[in-house]
Motif scaffolding. Sequence first.
Motif, PDB file in Angstrom:
ATOM      1  N   GLY A  33      37.355  -1.601  36.018  1.00  0.00           N
ATOM      2  CA  GLY A  33      36.550  -0.798  37.030  1.00  0.00           C
ATOM      3  C   GLY A  33      36.702   0.625  36.944  1.00  0.00           C
ATOM      4  N   LEU A  34      38.066   0.912  36.859  1.00  0.00           N
ATOM      5  CA  LEU A  34      38.461   2.399  36.831  1.00  0.00           C
ATOM      6  C   LEU A  34      37.915   3.010  35.501  1.00  0.00           C
ATOM      7  CD1 LEU A  34      42.314   2.056  38.136  1.00  0.00           C
ATOM      8  CD2 LEU A  34      40.351   2.542  39.555  1.00  0.00           C
ATOM      9  N   ALA A  35      38.077   2.328  34.456  1.00  0.00           N
ATOM     10  CA  ALA A  35      37.584   3.045  33.200  1.00  0.00           C
ATOM     11  C   ALA A  35      36.019   3.295  33.361  1.00  0.00           C
ATOM     12  CB  ALA A  35      37.950   2.160  31.857  1.00  0.00           C
ATOM     13  N   ALA A  36      35.476   2.094  33.970  1.00  0.00           N
ATOM     14  CA  ALA A  36      33.896   2.404  34.167  1.00  0.00           C
ATOM     15  C   ALA A  36      33.557   3.442  34.993  1.00  0.00           C
ATOM     16  CB  ALA A  36      33.387   0.876  34.724  1.00  0.00           C
ATOM     17  N   ALA A  37      34.005   3.667  36.000  1.00  0.00           N
ATOM     18  CA  ALA A  37      33.931   4.851  36.863  1.00  0.00           C
ATOM     19  C   ALA A  37      34.133   6.033  36.223  1.00  0.00           C
ATOM     20  CB  ALA A  37      35.066   4.864  38.198  1.00  0.00           C
ATOM     21  N   GLU A  84      43.512   7.278  26.054  1.00  0.00           N
ATOM     22  CA  GLU A  84      43.298   8.622  25.846  1.00  0.00           C
ATOM     23  C   GLU A  84      41.848   9.232  25.846  1.00  0.00           C
ATOM     24  OE1 GLU A  84      45.257   8.985  21.902  1.00  0.00           O
ATOM     25  OE2 GLU A  84      47.345   8.830  22.721  1.00  0.00           O
ATOM     26  N   GLU A  85      40.982   8.381  25.394  1.00  0.00           N
ATOM     27  CA  GLU A  85      39.456   8.848  25.471  1.00  0.00           C
ATOM     28  C   GLU A  85      39.119   8.977  26.811  1.00  0.00           C
ATOM     29  OE1 GLU A  85      36.916   5.711  23.708  1.00  0.00           O
ATOM     30  OE2 GLU A  85      37.718   6.040  21.784  1.00  0.00           O
ATOM     31  N   LEU A  86      39.544   8.348  27.861  1.00  0.00           N
ATOM     32  CA  LEU A  86      39.358   8.256  29.200  1.00  0.00           C
ATOM     33  C   LEU A  86      39.746   9.924  29.760  1.00  0.00           C
ATOM     34  CD1 LEU A  86      39.863   4.798  30.628  1.00  0.00           C
ATOM     35  CD2 LEU A  86      37.893   5.742  29.709  1.00  0.00           C
ATOM     36  N   TRP A  87      40.939  10.187  29.209  1.00  0.00           N
ATOM     37  CA  TRP A  87      41.359  11.352  29.807  1.00  0.00           C
ATOM     38  C   TRP A  87      40.630  12.605  28.993  1.00  0.00           C
ATOM     39  CZ3 TRP A  87      44.632   7.734  31.296  1.00  0.00           C
ATOM     40  CH2 TRP A  87      45.314   7.996  32.411  1.00  0.00           C
ATOM     41  N   SER A  88      40.459  12.303  27.796  1.00  0.00           N
ATOM     42  CA  SER A  88      39.461  13.382  27.167  1.00  0.00           C
ATOM     43  C   SER A  88      38.023  13.426  27.688  1.00  0.00           C
ATOM     44  CB  SER A  88      39.254  12.885  25.769  1.00  0.00           C
ATOM     45  OG  SER A  88      40.414  12.814  24.967  1.00  0.00           O
ATOM     46  N   LEU A  89      37.412  12.612  28.421  1.00  0.00           N
ATOM     47  CA  LEU A  89      36.177  12.511  29.050  1.00  0.00           C
ATOM     48  C   LEU A  89      36.405  13.491  30.285  1.00  0.00           C
ATOM     49  CD1 LEU A  89      35.063   8.835  28.988  1.00  0.00           C
ATOM     50  CD2 LEU A  89      33.960  11.010  27.608  1.00  0.00           C
ATOM     51  N   LEU A 243      49.632   4.076  35.058  1.00  0.00           N
ATOM     52  CA  LEU A 243      48.475   4.325  34.373  1.00  0.00           C
ATOM     53  C   LEU A 243      47.270   3.991  35.540  1.00  0.00           C
ATOM     54  CD1 LEU A 243      49.010   2.231  31.171  1.00  0.00           C
ATOM     55  CD2 LEU A 243      48.667   4.876  31.456  1.00  0.00           C
ATOM     56  N   VAL A 244      47.313   3.295  36.511  1.00  0.00           N
ATOM     57  CA  VAL A 244      46.432   2.955  37.409  1.00  0.00           C
ATOM     58  C   VAL A 244      46.275   4.175  38.066  1.00  0.00           C
ATOM     59  CG1 VAL A 244      45.721   1.829  39.430  1.00  0.00           C
ATOM     60  CG2 VAL A 244      46.862   0.423  37.683  1.00  0.00           C
ATOM     61  N   ARG A 245      47.408   4.910  38.629  1.00  0.00           N
ATOM     62  CA  ARG A 245      47.424   6.200  39.561  1.00  0.00           C
ATOM     63  C   ARG A 245      46.768   7.423  38.909  1.00  0.00           C
ATOM     64  NH1 ARG A 245      52.382   3.685  40.831  1.00  0.00           N
ATOM     65  NH2 ARG A 245      53.655   5.048  39.385  1.00  0.00           N
ATOM     66  N   GLY A 246      47.104   7.430  37.462  1.00  0.00           N
ATOM     67  CA  GLY A 246      46.561   8.438  36.644  1.00  0.00           C
ATOM     68  C   GLY A 246      45.159   8.365  36.696  1.00  0.00           C
ATOM     69  N   LEU A 247      44.588   7.100  36.568  1.00  0.00           N
ATOM     70  CA  LEU A 247      43.073   6.831  36.188  1.00  0.00           C
ATOM     71  C   LEU A 247      42.398   7.221  37.667  1.00  0.00           C
ATOM     72  CD1 LEU A 247      43.082   3.526  34.177  1.00  0.00           C
ATOM     73  CD2 LEU A 247      42.460   5.765  33.358  1.00  0.00           C
ATOM     74  N   VAL A 495      39.564  -4.838  28.519  1.00  0.00           N
ATOM     75  CA  VAL A 495      38.750  -4.584  29.639  1.00  0.00           C
ATOM     76  C   VAL A 495      38.437  -2.995  29.570  1.00  0.00           C
ATOM     77  CG1 VAL A 495      39.843  -6.216  31.013  1.00  0.00           C
ATOM     78  CG2 VAL A 495      40.922  -4.131  30.912  1.00  0.00           C
ATOM     79  N   ILE A 496      39.225  -2.139  28.600  1.00  0.00           N
ATOM     80  CA  ILE A 496      38.513  -0.764  28.560  1.00  0.00           C
ATOM     81  C   ILE A 496      37.620  -0.757  27.721  1.00  0.00           C
ATOM     82  CG2 ILE A 496      39.613   1.426  28.017  1.00  0.00           C
ATOM     83  CD1 ILE A 496      42.256   0.670  28.893  1.00  0.00           C
ATOM     84  N   SER A 497      37.391  -1.571  26.748  1.00  0.00           N
ATOM     85  CA  SER A 497      36.335  -1.490  25.946  1.00  0.00           C
ATOM     86  C   SER A 497      35.077  -2.038  26.618  1.00  0.00           C
ATOM     87  CB  SER A 497      36.655  -2.587  24.523  1.00  0.00           C
ATOM     88  OG  SER A 497      37.660  -1.828  23.710  1.00  0.00           O
ATOM     89  N   SER A 498      35.371  -2.856  27.353  1.00  0.00           N
ATOM     90  CA  SER A 498      34.165  -3.380  28.179  1.00  0.00           C
ATOM     91  C   SER A 498      33.354  -2.296  28.932  1.00  0.00           C
ATOM     92  CB  SER A 498      34.544  -4.495  29.130  1.00  0.00           C
ATOM     93  OG  SER A 498      35.249  -4.172  30.123  1.00  0.00           O
ATOM     94  N   ALA A 499      34.198  -1.356  29.357  1.00  0.00           N
ATOM     95  CA  ALA A 499      33.874  -0.038  30.238  1.00  0.00           C
ATOM     96  C   ALA A 499      32.985   0.876  29.207  1.00  0.00           C
ATOM     97  CB  ALA A 499      34.872   0.575  31.043  1.00  0.00           C
TER      98      ALA A 499
END
Length: 513
Positions: A33-37, A84-89, A243-247, A495-499
């Motif tokens: 869910g966090l990665a999707a957001a 790392e991709e999520l941070w890059s976005l 990691l959760v807090r960072g996302l 789960v991150i790939s699902s996002a």
Amino acid sequence: MLELTALAPPTLPALPPQDRRPHAVVIGSGFGGLAAAIRLGARGYRVTVLERLDAPGGRARTHRQDGFTFDAGPTIVTAPFLLEELWSLCGRRMAEDIDLRPLDPFYRIRFDDGATFTYSGDPAAMRAQVAAFNPADLPGYARFMALSAETCRIGFEQLGHVPFGHWTDMAKVAPGLMRLQAWRSVYRAAAAHFRDERLRTVFSFHPLLIGGNPFATSGIYALISHLEQRWGVHWAMGGTGSLVRGLVRLIEGQGGRLRCGAEVAEITLAGRRATGLRLADGETIPADIVVSNADAAWTYGKLLPGLPRRRWTDAKLARARYSMGLFVWYFGTRRRYDAVGHHTILLGPRYRGLLRDIFTGRQLPSDCSLYLHRPTATDPSMAPPGCDAFYVLSPVPHLGDGTDWAEQTEPYRRMIARRLHETLLPGFEAEIAASRVTTPRHFREDLLAVHGAGFGLEPVLTQSAWFRPHNRSEEVERLYLVGAGTHPGAGIPGVISSAKVLDSVVPHASALA
């Protein structure tokens, strides 16, 4: 004579402009869910994440007790480039916020007779470990790792973030899956290359990390061996909760919002199109799209009341195969046990028989195999000075077996304690300073996991890829699914790939504005 001058009206702060971006609502704040957001925020959406518990993380939430920090769920970080991709976005580098440490070794596998296999990312050390068990298996080890590398290339790198929205998607990859003999179980794939039964166990147990039975899970999951070798096994300092807090900070930096204590009762519809959500307290939240990180079977079985479902009917959900349950005991000790590594797989006297009891016999075994996590081996901040934090996980049947955990929790915990005392932690119970237990009942009641299954649907071939609940709902327009219960499956990379799949199936916000 006084000269009167007009007084200027006081200057008021300007009201913030209304955010007119299309609204995406995400149900659940697990890693999916966090990665999707974050991905939706990067695609122009105004995002609201709703979490029914009092803190984010879902299965990855954090327990703090008596000065100890316990990660509730995932503890093994692989394929960190997905994070790392999520941070890059968001225009950032993950290293600015997260201290990710590679582990060496990855873990140790201890057999019932005391023999230990040290599993690492060092090819020479791995060959030496195989040779110590059976030198004749060295050629088979090379062939197995080549198979794992090819399977990872196709099953993870090429297909992990590709939507399987139509049967033709499955037809396109069928030749490759046939060539890899994906219909075999992971155990059979290992057994074809190793003669030593212990090595067959070492190279087939990985599906248990994502809720699968090695004797039934598709051989496609043999990819995990190469995935670990290529990208390593890591630990996030401060725990998985860091990691959760960072996302969450990334989401807030995009202008998104997280609401805890918000339980979703229903996905609202106009015909067969999602229009938003109704919360348990009656509040309605309109949305242009809805993404569910809730258990997939719960989403279809509970959040769409009154909708005639065409594929994921109640009957099909009842017939589906669900992953095992999890019994997790978190405890902290007043002293350190420095001889115990960060990750240990502690095997019991049975392997095949134990898994048969758990997955098909549906009975609570009288013995166990355990995963023992000692994060303080790497990260002393997880416990008070001079202390150790532990997390011991035992696979058990899901709630379909009828076990009354109100009665069985303490006897089962004592059985695990005896096993730890007899093997790695002699006399440790006298040193316990903090203790808490999670059973499949908690997974059902706290995480709304159907049958209290720890990983949602079991990852057998007939419940993988196109056969799994699709990331773009087959039942409702503008409803999308992420997390362990959808493609590609459980585990942090899954789960991150699902996002990431959402980038292919969710329209850009500009198309809805």
